[in-house]
Design a protein around this motif. Structure first.
Motif, PDB file in Angstrom:
ATOM      1  N   MET A 122       0.788  -1.265  -0.014  1.00  0.00           N
ATOM      2  CA  MET A 122      -0.079   0.204   0.094  1.00  0.00           C
ATOM      3  C   MET A 122       0.907   1.209  -0.151  1.00  0.00           C
ATOM      4  SD  MET A 122      -3.135  -0.803   0.137  1.00  0.00           S
ATOM      5  CE  MET A 122      -4.057   0.473   0.953  1.00  0.00           C
ATOM      6  N   VAL A 123       2.102   1.236  -0.576  1.00  0.00           N
ATOM      7  CA  VAL A 123       2.993   2.286  -0.427  1.00  0.00           C
ATOM      8  C   VAL A 123       3.746   2.441   0.566  1.00  0.00           C
ATOM      9  CG1 VAL A 123       3.371   4.654  -1.298  1.00  0.00           C
ATOM     10  CG2 VAL A 123       1.686   3.441  -2.640  1.00  0.00           C
ATOM     11  N   GLY A 124       3.085   2.062   1.805  1.00  0.00           N
ATOM     12  CA  GLY A 124       3.530   2.306   2.850  1.00  0.00           C
ATOM     13  C   GLY A 124       4.590   1.391   3.414  1.00  0.00           C
ATOM     14  N   SER A 125       4.540  -0.047   2.488  1.00  0.00           N
ATOM     15  CA  SER A 125       5.525  -0.706   2.880  1.00  0.00           C
ATOM     16  C   SER A 125       6.694  -0.852   1.564  1.00  0.00           C
ATOM     17  CB  SER A 125       4.728  -2.167   3.248  1.00  0.00           C
ATOM     18  OG  SER A 125       4.238  -2.446   1.995  1.00  0.00           O
ATOM     19  N   VAL A 126       6.219  -1.724   0.658  1.00  0.00           N
ATOM     20  CA  VAL A 126       7.205  -1.989  -0.360  1.00  0.00           C
ATOM     21  C   VAL A 126       7.724  -0.678  -1.206  1.00  0.00           C
ATOM     22  CG1 VAL A 126       7.791  -3.086  -2.467  1.00  0.00           C
ATOM     23  CG2 VAL A 126       6.549  -4.467  -0.730  1.00  0.00           C
ATOM     24  N   GLY A 127       6.491  -0.096  -1.506  1.00  0.00           N
ATOM     25  CA  GLY A 127       6.672   1.146  -2.341  1.00  0.00           C
ATOM     26  C   GLY A 127       7.546   2.416  -1.744  1.00  0.00           C
ATOM     27  N   VAL A 128       7.245   2.607  -0.269  1.00  0.00           N
ATOM     28  CA  VAL A 128       8.194   3.576   0.223  1.00  0.00           C
ATOM     29  C   VAL A 128       9.473   3.039   0.654  1.00  0.00           C
ATOM     30  CG1 VAL A 128       8.363   4.601   2.581  1.00  0.00           C
ATOM     31  CG2 VAL A 128       6.360   4.984   1.367  1.00  0.00           C
ATOM     32  N   ALA A 129       9.655   1.563   0.912  1.00  0.00           N
ATOM     33  CA  ALA A 129      11.059   1.126   1.245  1.00  0.00           C
ATOM     34  C   ALA A 129      11.839   1.389   0.028  1.00  0.00           C
ATOM     35  CB  ALA A 129      11.018  -0.340   1.488  1.00  0.00           C
ATOM     36  N   LEU A 130      11.307   1.094  -1.157  1.00  0.00           N
ATOM     37  CA  LEU A 130      12.043   1.287  -2.239  1.00  0.00           C
ATOM     38  C   LEU A 130      12.423   2.451  -2.578  1.00  0.00           C
ATOM     39  CD1 LEU A 130      10.155  -1.061  -4.796  1.00  0.00           C
ATOM     40  CD2 LEU A 130      12.633  -1.538  -4.422  1.00  0.00           C
ATOM     41  N   GLY A 134      16.031   2.119  -2.201  1.00  0.00           N
ATOM     42  CA  GLY A 134      16.442   1.509  -3.705  1.00  0.00           C
ATOM     43  C   GLY A 134      17.776   2.147  -4.292  1.00  0.00           C
ATOM     44  N   HIS A 135      18.143   1.891  -5.332  1.00  0.00           N
ATOM     45  CA  HIS A 135      19.406   2.244  -5.694  1.00  0.00           C
ATOM     46  C   HIS A 135      19.426   2.671  -7.190  1.00  0.00           C
ATOM     47  CE1 HIS A 135      22.015   0.229  -2.428  1.00  0.00           C
ATOM     48  NE2 HIS A 135      21.082  -0.718  -2.639  1.00  0.00           N
ATOM     49  N   CYS A 136      18.061   2.697  -7.636  1.00  0.00           N
ATOM     50  CA  CYS A 136      17.757   3.277  -8.936  1.00  0.00           C
ATOM     51  C   CYS A 136      16.454   4.101  -8.794  1.00  0.00           C
ATOM     52  CB  CYS A 136      17.717   2.162  -9.906  1.00  0.00           C
ATOM     53  SG  CYS A 136      16.430   1.128  -9.755  1.00  0.00           S
ATOM     54  N   PRO A 137      16.088   4.651  -9.717  1.00  0.00           N
ATOM     55  CA  PRO A 137      14.613   5.425  -9.879  1.00  0.00           C
ATOM     56  C   PRO A 137      13.435   4.375  -9.623  1.00  0.00           C
ATOM     57  CG  PRO A 137      16.074   6.206 -11.566  1.00  0.00           C
ATOM     58  CD  PRO A 137      16.809   5.173 -11.098  1.00  0.00           C
ATOM     59  N   VAL A 138      12.507   4.661  -8.871  1.00  0.00           N
ATOM     60  CA  VAL A 138      11.397   3.679  -8.455  1.00  0.00           C
ATOM     61  C   VAL A 138       9.963   4.387  -9.021  1.00  0.00           C
ATOM     62  CG1 VAL A 138      10.003   2.847  -6.564  1.00  0.00           C
ATOM     63  CG2 VAL A 138      12.604   2.818  -6.407  1.00  0.00           C
ATOM     64  N   VAL A 139       9.281   3.677  -9.530  1.00  0.00           N
ATOM     65  CA  VAL A 139       8.003   4.387  -9.921  1.00  0.00           C
ATOM     66  C   VAL A 139       6.909   3.552  -9.366  1.00  0.00           C
ATOM     67  CG1 VAL A 139       6.455   4.520 -11.786  1.00  0.00           C
ATOM     68  CG2 VAL A 139       8.894   4.966 -12.413  1.00  0.00           C
ATOM     69  N   VAL A 140       5.988   4.208  -8.633  1.00  0.00           N
ATOM     70  CA  VAL A 140       4.858   3.442  -8.316  1.00  0.00           C
ATOM     71  C   VAL A 140       3.572   3.822  -9.079  1.00  0.00           C
ATOM     72  CG1 VAL A 140       3.230   3.441  -6.259  1.00  0.00           C
ATOM     73  CG2 VAL A 140       5.660   3.545  -5.604  1.00  0.00           C
ATOM     74  N   VAL A 141       2.887   3.064  -9.710  1.00  0.00           N
ATOM     75  CA  VAL A 141       2.026   3.067 -10.590  1.00  0.00           C
ATOM     76  C   VAL A 141       0.731   3.341  -9.817  1.00  0.00           C
ATOM     77  CG1 VAL A 141       0.708   2.351 -12.340  1.00  0.00           C
ATOM     78  CG2 VAL A 141       3.093   2.109 -12.505  1.00  0.00           C
ATOM     79  N   ARG A 142      -0.068   4.383  -9.889  1.00  0.00           N
ATOM     80  CA  ARG A 142      -1.131   4.551  -8.598  1.00  0.00           C
ATOM     81  C   ARG A 142      -2.388   3.909  -9.516  1.00  0.00           C
ATOM     82  NH1 ARG A 142      -2.507   5.452  -4.950  1.00  0.00           N
ATOM     83  NH2 ARG A 142      -3.978   7.299  -5.527  1.00  0.00           N
ATOM     84  N   LEU A 268       9.482  13.046  -8.283  1.00  0.00           N
ATOM     85  CA  LEU A 268      10.266  13.581  -7.299  1.00  0.00           C
ATOM     86  C   LEU A 268      11.517  13.192  -7.156  1.00  0.00           C
ATOM     87  CD1 LEU A 268       7.256  13.070  -5.007  1.00  0.00           C
ATOM     88  CD2 LEU A 268       7.517  15.421  -6.213  1.00  0.00           C
ATOM     89  N   GLY A 269      12.326  14.111  -6.369  1.00  0.00           N
ATOM     90  CA  GLY A 269      13.878  13.836  -6.089  1.00  0.00           C
ATOM     91  C   GLY A 269      14.209  13.331  -4.597  1.00  0.00           C
ATOM     92  N   ALA A 270      15.121  12.409  -4.352  1.00  0.00           N
ATOM     93  CA  ALA A 270      15.449  11.929  -3.036  1.00  0.00           C
ATOM     94  C   ALA A 270      17.004  11.853  -2.867  1.00  0.00           C
ATOM     95  CB  ALA A 270      14.888  10.490  -2.720  1.00  0.00           C
ATOM     96  N   ARG A 271      17.648  11.967  -1.712  1.00  0.00           N
ATOM     97  CA  ARG A 271      18.963  12.082  -1.813  1.00  0.00           C
ATOM     98  C   ARG A 271      19.236  11.005  -0.399  1.00  0.00           C
ATOM     99  NH1 ARG A 271      21.029  17.355   1.681  1.00  0.00           N
ATOM    100  NH2 ARG A 271      19.844  16.805   3.435  1.00  0.00           N
ATOM    101  N   GLY A 272      20.721  10.634  -0.549  1.00  0.00           N
ATOM    102  CA  GLY A 272      21.083   9.743   0.497  1.00  0.00           C
ATOM    103  C   GLY A 272      20.452   8.397   0.713  1.00  0.00           C
ATOM    104  N   VAL A 298      10.088   8.392  -7.815  1.00  0.00           N
ATOM    105  CA  VAL A 298      11.085   8.889  -6.943  1.00  0.00           C
ATOM    106  C   VAL A 298      12.630   8.459  -7.492  1.00  0.00           C
ATOM    107  CG1 VAL A 298      11.957   8.546  -4.587  1.00  0.00           C
ATOM    108  CG2 VAL A 298       9.656   8.510  -5.227  1.00  0.00           C
ATOM    109  N   VAL A 299      13.426   9.574  -7.594  1.00  0.00           N
ATOM    110  CA  VAL A 299      14.835   9.512  -8.284  1.00  0.00           C
ATOM    111  C   VAL A 299      15.697   9.903  -6.988  1.00  0.00           C
ATOM    112  CG1 VAL A 299      16.169  10.275 -10.052  1.00  0.00           C
ATOM    113  CG2 VAL A 299      13.575  10.275 -10.578  1.00  0.00           C
ATOM    114  N   ARG A 300      16.548   8.982  -6.723  1.00  0.00           N
ATOM    115  CA  ARG A 300      17.602   9.459  -6.116  1.00  0.00           C
ATOM    116  C   ARG A 300      18.830  10.219  -6.577  1.00  0.00           C
ATOM    117  NH1 ARG A 300      18.501   7.539  -1.225  1.00  0.00           N
ATOM    118  NH2 ARG A 300      16.746   5.893  -1.496  1.00  0.00           N
ATOM    119  N   ASN A 301      19.123  11.193  -5.902  1.00  0.00           N
ATOM    120  CA  ASN A 301      20.623  12.008  -6.389  1.00  0.00           C
ATOM    121  C   ASN A 301      21.552  11.212  -6.010  1.00  0.00           C
ATOM    122  OD1 ASN A 301      22.555  13.813  -6.418  1.00  0.00           O
ATOM    123  ND2 ASN A 301      20.653  15.319  -6.534  1.00  0.00           N
ATOM    124  N   PRO A 302      22.405  10.721  -7.026  1.00  0.00           N
ATOM    125  CA  PRO A 302      23.641  10.069  -6.705  1.00  0.00           C
ATOM    126  C   PRO A 302      24.601  10.477  -5.909  1.00  0.00           C
ATOM    127  CG  PRO A 302      23.490  10.830  -9.043  1.00  0.00           C
ATOM    128  CD  PRO A 302      22.297  11.147  -8.485  1.00  0.00           C
TER     129      PRO A 302
END
Length: 304
Positions: A122-130, A134-142, A268-272, A298-302
Motif C-alpha cells: 500500500m505504498v507504505g511498505s514496499v513502495g516507500v521502502a524502495l 532503492g539504488h535506482c529510480p522507482v515508479v509507483v503506478v497509482r 520527485l527527488g530524493a537523496r542519501g 522517486v529519483v535518488r540523487n547519486p
C-alpha cells in the motif's frame, strides 16, 4: 543516471500489479531495455543438501505463484512485443528482492496496492521502502481512475511530465529523469517549485527582505527556477519547458497541479540512503505516493 540494466517490475497477481506491469512494459519499450518480471513470496520451506524445497502440501503455493508470474509475463509480452521479457520467481521478502535488484536495474516499477506475495503493498511498505532505499529510480503506478485511464486501453497519455524542483542540486537527478521521460513521450515538462512558509527557503527569505510585492517575488522565483534548468534545457532543446511557482504546501501544490494539468508522470527527488529531501519531505512523499492522480517516480540523487 543509470543507462544500462533492465527495467524491473514487481508483480503479485493483483489488478494494481497488472497495471504496473503494462506500464513497465511500455517504459522498457521506450528505453529499448529488457524487462524483468519478478514475483517474490515467502513459503514454508526446508533446507536439503540440494537447496531449498517447499514442504509437502505447499507445492500448490508454488504452482499458484508460477501461474501469477506466467500471467504477468504474458501480459507484458502482449503489451510490448518488441521487449525481451524475463520472468523470475523468488522465495524471499519482496522488499529485499526488489531493493537488491535495484542495484543493477535502470528502473523498478511497482503497483500501489498488492496481495499475495506483495501483501501490504500500500505504498507504505514496499513502495516507500524502495523509494527510500532503492539504488535506482522507482515508479509507483497509482491505481486511481485518473492514474489508470490511459493504462486500461493502452492509449498514450497526452499530459505533461511534471517534476518537483527545490532550487538546489538535490533536484538534479529528478530533473534529468523527467526530461528524459518527456523526450521519450514527446510531451512538455512542467517544473513546479512550491513552498508553504517562505521563511523556510533561503532564496525566498532574501526576497522577503526586498521591498517588492508578491508578483515580483513570484517572477524572481520563476527566473531562479529557469536558471536552475538551463543546463538541461541545453541538453534537451526539443522539450518545451514550463515553470510554475506555487505558494502552497508542497504536497497540496504537487497533487493539485498534477491533477489539473493531467500529468502522466510526477517525478520527485530524493537523496542519501533512507533520507528524503526537497520536494520529498516526510508527509509530502507519502501524500504523493498515496494520492497522486498519476504514476509517481522517486529519483535518488547519486551525489547524496
Amino acid at each position: 543516471m543509470r543507462a544500462v540494466g533492465p527495467v524491473v517490475v514487481g508483480v503479485d497477481g493483483s489488478t494494481s500489479a497488472q497495471r504496473a506491469a503494462r506500464w513497465a512494459a511500455r517504459e522498457a519499450g521506450r528505453r529499448k531495455a529488457p524487462l524483468d518480471v519478478v514475483h517474490a513470496s515467502l513459503w514454508p520451506v526446508v533446507r536439503t543438501p540440494g537447496g531449498w524445497l517447499v514442504q509437502g502440501g505447499h507445492q500448490a503455493l508454488r504452482d499458484a505463484a508460477n501461474a501469477v508470474l506466467a500471467e504477468a509475463v504474458a501480459t507484458c509480452r502482449a503489451e510490448e512485443p518488441s521487449v525481451e521479457v524475463r520472468g523470475h520467481l523468488v522465495t524471499a521478502s519482496p522488499t529485499a528482492v526488489l531493493i537488491d535488484r535495484s542495484r543493477e536495474a535502470r528502473l523498478v516499477v511497482v503497483g500501489s496496492r498488492g496481495l499475495g506475495g506483495f501483501t501490504g503493498l500500500m505504498v507504505g511498505s514496499v513502495g516507500v521502502a524502495l523509494a527510500s532505499a532503492g539504488h535506482c529510480p522507482v515508479v509507483v503506478v497509482r491505481t486511481g481512475a485518473d492514474a489508470t485511464a490511459s493504462l486500461t486501453e493502452g492509449a498514450p497519455a497526452e499530459g505533461p511530465v511534471m517534476v518537483g524542483v527545490d532550487l538546489s542540486p538535490l533536484s538534479d537527478a529528478a530533473v534529468d529523469f523527467a526530461l528524459r521521460a518527456a523526450t521519450d513521450r514527446n510531451v512538455p515538462l512542467l517544473a513546479v517549485h512550491a513552498w508553504h512558509n517562505p521563511v523556510d527557503s533561503d532564496f525566498l527569505t532574501h526576497l522577503l527582505t526586498a521591498d517588492v510585492g508578491w508578483d515580483e517575488q513570484r517572477h524572481r522565483a520563476e527566473q531562479a527556477l529557469l536558471d536552475r534548468l538551463v543546463r538541461w534545457r541545453e541538453e534537451y532543446p526539443e522539450v518545451p519547458v514550463e515553470v510554475r511557482v506555487v505558494p502552497e504546501r508542497p504536497a497540496r501544490a504537487l497533487l493539485t497541479t498534477a491533477g489539473s494539468e493531467h500529468a502522466q508522470l510526477l517525478v520527485l527527488g530524493a537523496r542519501g540512503r533512507g533520507s528524503v529531501t526537497g520536494m520529498l519531505l516526510g508527509s509530502t512523499s507519502h501524500a504523493a505516493l498515496h494520492h497522486a492522480p498519476c504514476p509517481v517516480a522517486v529519483v535518488r540523487n547519486p551525489v547524496g
